[in-house]
Structure formats: structure tokens, C-alpha cells
Design an enzyme around this catalytic site. Structure first.
Site, PDB file in Angstrom:
ATOM      1  N   ASP A 417       0.832  -1.197   0.000  1.00  0.00           N
ATOM      2  CA  ASP A 417       0.000   0.000   0.000  1.00  0.00           C
ATOM      3  C   ASP A 417       0.874   1.257   0.000  1.00  0.00           C
ATOM      4  O   ASP A 417       2.070   1.212   0.292  1.00  0.00           O
ATOM      5  CB  ASP A 417      -0.895  -0.022   1.236  1.00  0.00           C
ATOM      6  CG  ASP A 417      -2.183   0.771   1.052  1.00  0.00           C
ATOM      7  OD1 ASP A 417      -2.322   1.449   0.020  1.00  0.00           O
ATOM      8  OD2 ASP A 417      -3.050   0.704   1.945  1.00  0.00           O
ATOM      9  N   GLU A 420       2.887   6.949  -2.388  1.00  0.00           N
ATOM     10  CA  GLU A 420       2.657   8.174  -3.145  1.00  0.00           C
ATOM     11  C   GLU A 420       3.077   9.431  -2.379  1.00  0.00           C
ATOM     12  O   GLU A 420       3.431  10.439  -2.986  1.00  0.00           O
ATOM     13  CB  GLU A 420       1.166   8.334  -3.502  1.00  0.00           C
ATOM     14  CG  GLU A 420       0.539   7.112  -4.137  1.00  0.00           C
ATOM     15  CD  GLU A 420      -0.125   6.205  -3.103  1.00  0.00           C
ATOM     16  OE1 GLU A 420      -0.705   5.189  -3.505  1.00  0.00           O
ATOM     17  OE2 GLU A 420      -0.039   6.518  -1.887  1.00  0.00           O
ATOM     18  N   ASP A 483      -8.817   3.810  -3.236  1.00  0.00           N
ATOM     19  CA  ASP A 483      -9.944   4.089  -2.347  1.00  0.00           C
ATOM     20  C   ASP A 483     -11.120   4.686  -3.122  1.00  0.00           C
ATOM     21  O   ASP A 483     -11.097   5.862  -3.512  1.00  0.00           O
ATOM     22  CB  ASP A 483      -9.524   5.054  -1.238  1.00  0.00           C
ATOM     23  CG  ASP A 483      -8.434   4.458  -0.363  1.00  0.00           C
ATOM     24  OD1 ASP A 483      -8.186   3.249  -0.461  1.00  0.00           O
ATOM     25  OD2 ASP A 483      -7.823   5.220   0.414  1.00  0.00           O
TER      26      ASP A 483
END
Length: 757
Positions: A417, A420, A483
Site C-alpha cells: 500500500d 505516493e 480508495d
């Protein structure tokens, strides 16, 4: 980034120097270099006090044109840089002729022609047809109002040309008219930001373009100048590649050969993944109740995923199981393996201050630092978190060592995950440019984890569930969409993102079935189930609520079973399509323009996709089941009920929750497996070859990989008789059937089927 005020003027404080006068074109053995002044060159005095722009053409691979535009060449490039292949292709460089005053460079079916006098001009031909080009008005060496240097290029767009790609973008699928910034961000699926930014765009006009810059690239696609696609980077140098088609698939093959092909993924990864979800309460008893509940309801499950709270709160990531909820992790993993499940755990590259790894990493110098030597920290996501410096080989080995302990314990794969939120006010171990490292960081992060999995599990058995990426990241599958809200609108934007990513060289893609944020109502969940289980990879995952099907209604359980079993039965086909992603760089889920490039009706469709070359899937985005589906030319057959529809045209249909348009392309020989309980079985043993729309005198082929090796099936029709012949590792048991299900058993390597009247 826009530099102009309308077409004629620049913005206040902006200066643009353009190659107005070509002074000389130098032909090398494999290169062509043009030197152009930014003003007229009528006298010797005109050479004073003016910039000189250098434009060099070369080719790293057949059918790929490299273009470098430079102002000052004395700078130092600290990196990072994309790792690109150089195939040293045959290149032909030629000077002007009596018939054509231009110089040219030819590589494969691509020829670039440049002006040798007057203002700079570039034409790019594919198979003898001009597909795009540049003029002196498009090339620019620019200084903005703050004194910062940029280099810009503009390539022409023809009438009806469509632009796709630029990473996983949730904005309109066709990028014409948009401004796109290549800058990784944690923006969800409902904004113009993207987790996966790729400076590559694909067109339906016979070419694609890749900008070789790992940092911020600004694209204006038919926006600043409506007849051109503009891209710009900060600094003194811009390098890009024009990649020839003429078919969009040809462009993707060449682009992924340049930047890296997706790895092959294991068959077990195609099965259903079930998660704990994110902030829900769960412990070992909860996990086992979910798994036992799936088994009791006849819902095949392949992978169980532990999200963030498998670790202690405020300790992410220290890779230590929370003893309060998982007191015996080795025993739990063993019990999951006894249930024939693979295990995935959530990780990210951030180290919280409370984690014991923070002090260890800081002392060893493995965390990213500020210019004053202190560890870079902030409180977003985890309190006081630092960032692993993957430009340091020792830090990478340290991080991989912590993950290896989990693999030794029984973990099978990782959800990588984040990646970024990478700062630019830092100093990297290897001296990399912080601006360029912002996007590139995710590449080093996922590369490290994927390489570890290959080392431990072996090539072909490694798989990630990754959120962030940039160019080349397709080598480390699988990626999911991030998401999203639990709504039909978000379901559609997720699909747009997946189609955009598929147009950017990524072979596999997934998304959170039912949506991540919030709790979907049963209608959204059931429609999303059908979509998710007809995607490359399928995962049930949410944020604050569980995604077990019985939490919604009894029908959700039935829909889960129906489409999970359908997907598992299609494994002989899906596995072959996945191998094509690995060998050719073509995605499993394909935008219609990619599979039907000659069909203008398919050019803008973003609500459906081709699942490999032979299946068309149209997710239903309504509770009542109304769906518009575009059908390309020919008579297509529903895989679910055997009905037929004709194209090219749009059809409106209504489907129950247990159905959606899944259409089989005419002339298809579709292999259907004998098992519906798991994805990793002998796909050849007991396979049924279903014949769809095979014309008299035509043939269809397919290859199925079994435990004994590949077997090729060839179907030929003569009148009402279809003959199927098998070569290679012919299975002992197989059969052939018509689209309506009439079947006949095989006799050795040959079977015949009489089609119903």
C-alpha cells in the site's frame, strides 16, 4: 502546464524561444542531429546573443523514435532514470534528395523526416502515412515568470484522433481536452489525482508517446492548443519516444518491450481474495469465522488478506503481529494453509516513530533525511513516521530482511500500500533529484518486495497487491484501483481508471468489490460482485465494514457463488490471456478501442471492456438492471444464456443480479475448465471446448496449459460439422460443445460435433 494566453500571446513574465532557423543537420551512423537558432540567421551577427536548440533523433528499438530537445547541455543528471531496453535496431539515416529536401531516420515501419533549412519541422510516418509531427511553434525552451527553465514539445492531433492512457486516471477515459499532471498522489478515485501516473499516452491514430522523465511531466491534451498534445518538463532537456503501431496493440507491445513486460502471475491469484477490511474489529476468531462461513456457503476462496491492524496501532510498520488479537500467528497461518488458502498481509514503506524499526533504521541511516541530516518525519498516516530510503542498497536489504521473516513464518504475498506521499524537501542516499524521486519511489519500493517474493517463492509465484506505480511498474503485478466510494458512480469511475491503466502498459488490475469507503447497499454490492469477479483479479475489501457476502443479503451469497464459479471455470482461458500479458504486454482487461481499433463506435466506450480477445463484459451500473452495451460487428452470443445479439450497434438490456452482458466473440473456441472450486487446477484435464459463431469453412484456435504441458486445439467447420483436433500434451479427457451446450466426448486427439439446426 500552460505557458500561453490564448494562441498568440504568452502568459505575463513567460518567454518562449523556438527553433526558428535550422543551421545544420548532422547525419550520424545511427542518429540525426539538428541545430536550430531561435532567431533568423541571415548574417554572422545573427549568431550572437541567441540560444541554440539541439534536437537529436535516434532509435532504441525497432519502430521506436527517440527525440531529445536540449538547451544547455552542461548540467548534471543525478537520477533517477527509467530502466529502458536498448535493442540496437537497424536504423537508416538519409540526407536530402532532389525529390525531398528533408533528412530522415527510419526504424522498422517508422520514418521521421526533418527540415534541413528554414524553420524546424518534424513529420512522423508509420507505414508511409504521417501520423503526427511537430513544428517550430511547438518546440519551446521556456522561462516562466519566476525564472524557472522548462522544455516543451507539441505533437499534432488529427481529426478524430483520440488520446488514452497516462496512468490510472478516473477522469473521462478519452483524454482529449484535459490537463494531466504526472505526479503521484493519494487522491482516491474521485478526483483528477492518480496513484499511478505514467508519462505515456496511446492513440488510435497509429502511435503512442512516452516521455522519458520520472518526475513531474505536465500534459495539455488538445487543451492549450486544441490541435496538439503538449508535454513539458522543468529543466534544460526533454526526451521522448514516438512508438509506432499501426495497431494500438503494436504500440503496447513495443512500449512494454521498452519499459518492461508484466511478470507472469500464479494461477491461484486469479481466485477470490477476502479481506479483514481496514478499521473493522477482527481477531483470529473473526478471521476463521469468515473463512468457515465462506466454506459453509459453498463460496470458493483462494486468498485471505490481513489489512493494517494485523500489527499494533501506532506501530506501522514494524511487521510484528499484534499479540492481543493474534497471539499465535505461526499457528494461524498454518491453519489457513490447511484450509488450502494463500495468505496476504498489508505493508507500506513508512516506519512509525513508535515502531522499534524507527530507531533501528535511523541509527543505521536507512531512513530518508532532510538537508540538515535529521530524519524526515511527519504525522500524516502514522505518528512521527519516517520513510525507508530505497536508493540505499543496505536499506533495501534491511527492509527485505524484515519481510523475509514473514515469508518464513508462512505469509505468501504482500499488499504494498501507499508509496505516493513522497516529500521533495529531502536528501536521498544516492543523491537522486527529489523531484524525480517523488514518482519513482514507488518503483523501487514495489521492485524490492517483488524481487524478494521471487527469491523466496520462485519466478511465476510472486504477486503483489500494489496501489502506486509509474512507468515500468507493470513488471510487478498486481495493481488495484485504490480508495473508491461504495456507489454506482464510483464503480464506473473505477472501471475508467482500470481501462486507462490498461492503456498504459499494465497487464493486470483489480478493485475493491463493493467499494472501499462506506458500506454499499445490497444492489451496489451485487452488481459490483459480477464486475469484480469478471476482472483480472478479484478482492472483497472495505474500510469500516466487512465485505463477507452474507452481511448484505441471501442473494449476495448466491451471486458470489455464481460468478466465482464462472470465473474459475474460465481459468483455462484467463490463464492463457494472462500469459499474453506477460509475453506481449497486452492487458487482460482491454478497452474496446484496443481490441477493435477499426470500429469508430468502440473508440469512446468506457463502461465495458474486452476480457481478453474473446469475451466482452458490460458491468451493470443500476439497481434495476438496465444496461446499454455496445456490440461490435458480428453475431455475439451470451455466455450465460446462449442468446445472440448483432453489431455494430448499441443494445439496451435488463439483467437480474445474477446476470450481466458477457458476450462471446463470433469465431471463438472457448476453453471451459472442469472445476469451479479453485483456480489452480489442471486446466487441460476434462476441458470443454465451446464453439461460438464459427462460420462455414473457418477455423478457430486456442491453447490450454495443463500439468503435462500445452495443448493446442483447432476447430474447423464444414457445413453443420465442427471438427476439433488437439496437438501437444493431449489430455485423456476433453470434450467439444456448441454455444448452446450440446457436447460430445473426445476420441483421442480428435472430436466432431454436429451443430444444432
Amino acid at each position: 502546464m500552460k505557458f500561453t494566453d490564448g494562441y498568440w500571446q504568452t502568459l505575463p513574465g513567460v518567454t518562449v524561444q523556438r527553433p526558428r532557423a535550422v543551421d545544420e543537420v548532422v547525419l550520424g551512423e545511427r542518429t540525426l542531429t539538428a541545430y536550430a537558432g531561435t532567431g533568423r540567421l541571415a548574417t554572422r551577427g545573427d549568431t550572437l546573443n541567441h540560444p541554440l536548440i539541439t534536437i537529436t533523433l535516434d532509435s532504441p528499438a525497432e519502430g521506436v523514435l527517440g527525440v531529445t530537445i536540449e538547451h544547455h547541455q552542461g548540467g548534471v543528471d543525478p537520477g533517477p532514470a527509467f530502466a529502458l531496453a536498448d535493442a540496437a535496431p537497424h536504423v537508416v539515416v538519409a540526407g536530402p534528395t532532389d525529390d525531398d529536401p528533408r533528412a530522415s531516420l527510419t526504424t522498422g515501419n517508422l520514418t521521421a523526416r526533418v527540415s534541413t533549412t528554414g524553420e524546424w519541422a518534424l513529420d512522423v510516418e508509420v507505414d508511409g502515412r504521417v501520423v503526427t509531427g511537430a513544428t517550430s511553434r511547438g518546440v519551446g525552451v521556456i522561462t516562466d515568470a519566476e525564472g524557472r527553465p522548462f522544455v516543451r514539445e507539441q505533437l499534432g492531433l488529427g481529426v478524430g484522433d483520440h488520446v488514452y492512457g497516462l496512468g490510472e486516471r478516473f477522469t473521462p477515459f478519452v483524454k482529449n481536452g484535459q490537463t494531466v499532471d504526472i505526479w503521484n498522489a493519494d487522491g482516491g478515485t474521485s478526483s483528477e489525482q492518480s496513484y499511478k501516473n505514467v508519462p505515456f499516452y496511446l492513440t488510435d491514430a497509429g502511435y503512442g508517446v512516452f516521455v522519458d522523465h520520472p518526475g513531474h511531466v505536465s500534459f495539455e491534451i488538445g487543451s492549450e492548443v486544441v490541435s496538439r498534445t503538449q508535454f513539458s518538463v522543468a529543466g534544460q532537456r526533454l526526451r521522448y519516444y514516438v512508438i509506432a503501431g499501426p495497431d494500438p496493440k503494436d504500440v503496447l507491445r513495443r512500449y512494454t518491450a521498452l519499459t518492461g513486460r508484466p511478470a507472469a502471475v500464479p494461477d491461484w491469484s486469479y481466485g477470490l481474495w477476502l479481506s479483514t477490511s481496514f478499521t473493522t474489529d477482527y481477531d483470529e476468531a473473526t478471521v476463521l469465522s469468515f473463512i468457515d462461513g465462506m466454506a459453509e456457503r459453498g463460496l470458493p476462496l483462494s486468498v485471505f488478506h490481513f489489512d493494517c491492524f494485523w500489527m499494533r496501532k501506532f506501530h506501522w510498520c514494524d511487521f510484528v503481529w499484534d499479540p492481543a488479537t493474534f497471539p499465535d500467528p505461526e499457528g494461524l497461518l498454518a491453519r489457513l494453509h490447511e484450509r488450502d488458502l494463500q495468505v496476504c498481509v498489508w505493508i507500506n514503506p513508512y516506519i512509525a516513530q513508535r515502531s522499534h524499526l524507527f530507531a533501528e533504521g535511523a541509527e543505521l541511516g536507512y531512513l530518508v533525511k532532510r538537508a540538515d541530516g535529521s530524519v524526515w518525519q511527519w504525522d500524516m498516516w502514522q505518528a512521527g513516521m519516517g520513510l525507508v530510503d530505497f536508493t540505499n542498497p543496505k536499506a533495501t536489504a534491511w527492509f527485505k530482511g524484515k519481510l523475509r521473516a514473514l515469508l518464513d513464518m508462512g505469509v505468501d504475498c504482500f499488499k504494498t500500500d501507499f508509496g505516493e506521499r513522497i516529500p521533495t524537501d529531502v536528501v536521498w542516499h544516492d543523491g537522486s533529484d527529489p523531484e524525480r524521486m517523488h514518482n519513482y519511489y514507488t518503483h523501487l519500493y514495489n521492485k524490492a518486495v517483488f524481487e524478494l517474493l521471487e527469491e523466496v517463492r520462485g519466478e511465476g509465484e510472486a504477486v503483489l497487491f500494489a496501489r502506486s506505480a509509474t512507468a515500468g511498474g507493470q513488471q510487478f503485478p498486481v495493481h488495484w484501483g485504490g480508495d473508491c466510494e461504495s456507489t454506482f458512480v464510483s464503480m464506473a469511475e473505477s472501471l475508467r481508471g482500470g481501462l486507462s491503466l490498461a492503456s498504459s502498459g499494465f497487464g493486470y488490475w483489480s478493485h475493491d468489490i463493493g467499494g472501499f469507503e462506506g458500506t454499499p447497499d445490497p444492489a451496489v454490492f451485487k452488481r459490483w460482485l459480477a464486475f469484480g469477479l469478471l476482472s483480472s483479479h478479484s478482492r472483497l475489501h472495505g474500510s469500516s465494514s466487512y465485505r463477507v457476502p452474507w452481511a448484505f443479503d441471501d442473494e449476495s451469497v448466491k451471486v458470489t457463488q455464481r460468478f466465482t464459479e464462472l470465473k474459475l471455470s474460465l481459468m483455462p482461458y484467463l490463464s492463457a490471456v494472462g500469459r499474453e500479458a506477460h509475453t506481449d504486454g497486452l492487458p487482460v482487461m482491454r478497452p474496446l478501442f484496443l481490441e477493435f481499433p477499426g470500429d469508430p463506435g468502440a473508440a469512446t466506450v468506457d463502461t465495458q471492456y474486452a476480457l481478453g480477445p474473446s469475451l466482452l463484459v458490460a458491468p451493470v451500473f443500476t439497481a434495476d438492471g438496465d444496461v446499454d452495451v455496445y456490440v461490435p460487428e458480428g453475431e455475439w452470443t451470451s455466455l450465460l444464456d446462449g442468446s445472440t445479439v448483432h453489431g455494430p450497434r448499441w443494445h439496451r438490456q435488463r439483467h437480474g443480479f445474477d446476470s450481466l452482458p458477457v458476450l462471446v466473440r463470433p469465431g471463438t473456441l472457448l476453453p471451459v475448465g472442469a472445476r469451479t472450486d479453485r483456480p489452480d487446477y489442471d486446466h487441460a484435464d476434462g476441458v470443454t471446448l465451446r464453439v461460438f459463431g464459427l462460420a462455414d469453412g473457418a477455423e478457430a484456435r486456442t491453447t490450454v496449459r495443463g500439468e503435462a504441458g500445452d495443448v493446442e486445439f483447432v476447430a474447423r467447420r464444414s457445413g453443420a460439422t465442427v471438427t476439433v483436433e488437439a496437438t501437444g500434451a493431449v489430455p485423456a479427457t476433453w470434450s467439444v460443445a456448441s454455444a448452446l451446450g450440446t457436447a460430445t466426448a473426445a476420441q483421442g486427439a480428435r472430436a466432431e460435433l454436429t451443430l444444432p439446426a
